[in-house]
Scaffold this active site. Sequence first.
Site, short mmCIF file in Angstrom:
data_model
loop_
_atom_site.label_atom_id
_atom_site.label_comp_id
_atom_site.label_asym_id
_atom_site.label_seq_id
_atom_site.Cartn_x
_atom_site.Cartn_y
_atom_site.Cartn_z
N HIS A 238 50.90 4.86 23.79
CA HIS A 238 49.85 4.31 22.91
C HIS A 238 50.49 3.67 21.67
O HIS A 238 50.10 2.57 21.26
CB HIS A 238 48.91 5.43 22.41
N LYS B 79 32.65 14.52 27.62
CA LYS B 79 33.93 15.08 28.06
C LYS B 79 34.32 16.19 27.09
O LYS B 79 33.91 16.17 25.93
CB LYS B 79 35.02 14.01 27.98
N ARG C 98 49.34 0.20 32.65
CA ARG C 98 50.60 0.83 33.04
C ARG C 98 51.03 0.39 34.43
O ARG C 98 52.16 -0.01 34.65
CB ARG C 98 50.45 2.36 33.03
N SER D 167 48.03 10.86 28.54
CA SER D 167 47.68 12.04 27.74
C SER D 167 47.48 13.25 28.65
O SER D 167 47.83 14.37 28.30
CB SER D 167 46.40 11.78 26.95
O1 PNS Z 1 41.75 6.31 26.75
P1 PNS Z 1 40.61 6.13 27.69
O2 PNS Z 1 39.88 7.43 27.88
O3 PNS Z 1 41.02 5.49 28.98
O4 PNS Z 1 39.57 5.11 26.97
C1 PNS Z 1 38.36 4.75 27.58
C2 PNS Z 1 37.45 4.00 26.58
C3 PNS Z 1 37.28 4.78 25.31
C4 PNS Z 1 38.07 2.66 26.25
C5 PNS Z 1 36.08 3.77 27.32
O5 PNS Z 1 35.65 4.97 27.89
C6 PNS Z 1 34.99 3.25 26.39
O6 PNS Z 1 35.06 2.16 25.88
N1 PNS Z 1 33.96 4.08 26.17
C7 PNS Z 1 32.82 3.75 25.33
C8 PNS Z 1 31.56 3.43 26.17
C9 PNS Z 1 31.67 2.02 26.71
O7 PNS Z 1 31.53 1.07 25.97
N2 PNS Z 1 31.99 1.90 28.04
C10 PNS Z 1 32.29 0.63 28.68
C11 PNS Z 1 31.11 -0.17 29.13
S1 PNS Z 1 29.98 0.69 30.16
#
Ligand code: PNS
Length: 167
Positions: free
Chosen positions: A17, A41, A90, A128
């Site tokens: 990150h 979560k 990745r 993570s």
């Molecule tokens: O580190 P991560 O868990 O892969 O990040 C995921 C993240 C936070 C980018 C994603 O879950 C997110 O944007 N969540 C907020 C809700 C949202 O806007 N979802 C996408 C459109 S449905």
Amino acid sequence: MKRAVYPGSFDPVTLGHLDIIKRSAKIVDELIVGVLNNKSKTPLFPVENRVKMLEEVVKDIPNVKVMSFDGLLVDFAKKLDAQIIVRGLRAVTDFEYELQMSQTNLVLNKDVDTIFFNTSLEYSYLSSSTVKEAAFYGADISGFVPESVVNQVYDKIKEKKKEKRNE
Ligand code: PNS
């Protein structure tokens, strides 16, 4: 003013990150690291801890700020007047999910576009989740997360194990 959001769970922030933060901060005027406060979560760290850990690791990068958010990412970006979402890729396994998310976000708000950074080779295996699993079994995680985060992960896992024993 080019403003970008780098969203994620950051539970905890890894060196992968941090690499994306440093590289993306170079090409925008301002980068906001958006820490998702996901109520569905159960993260290892509460959102306040995740924000604090990130603030510590980005403290020497002047154009980077850390904020938490909940709800839709595109709404958070709009509120900040950010035009760009940054994500790291990745491996090919990330691609399908990331493509779907970026396309959904673009449909939800056509003014916010996603750019992808390929993760540097040295961190391409890192996540993570694997950091938490390695730490759970007592492995050395100092090559995976910033120095200031290492003991926080061990301490939090110890705390969780203790809570579980007392249940
Ligand atoms: O580190 P991560 O868990 O892969 O990040 C995921 C993240 C936070 C980018 C994603 O879950 C997110 O944007 N969540 C907020 C809700 C949202 O806007 N979802 C996408 C459109 S449905």
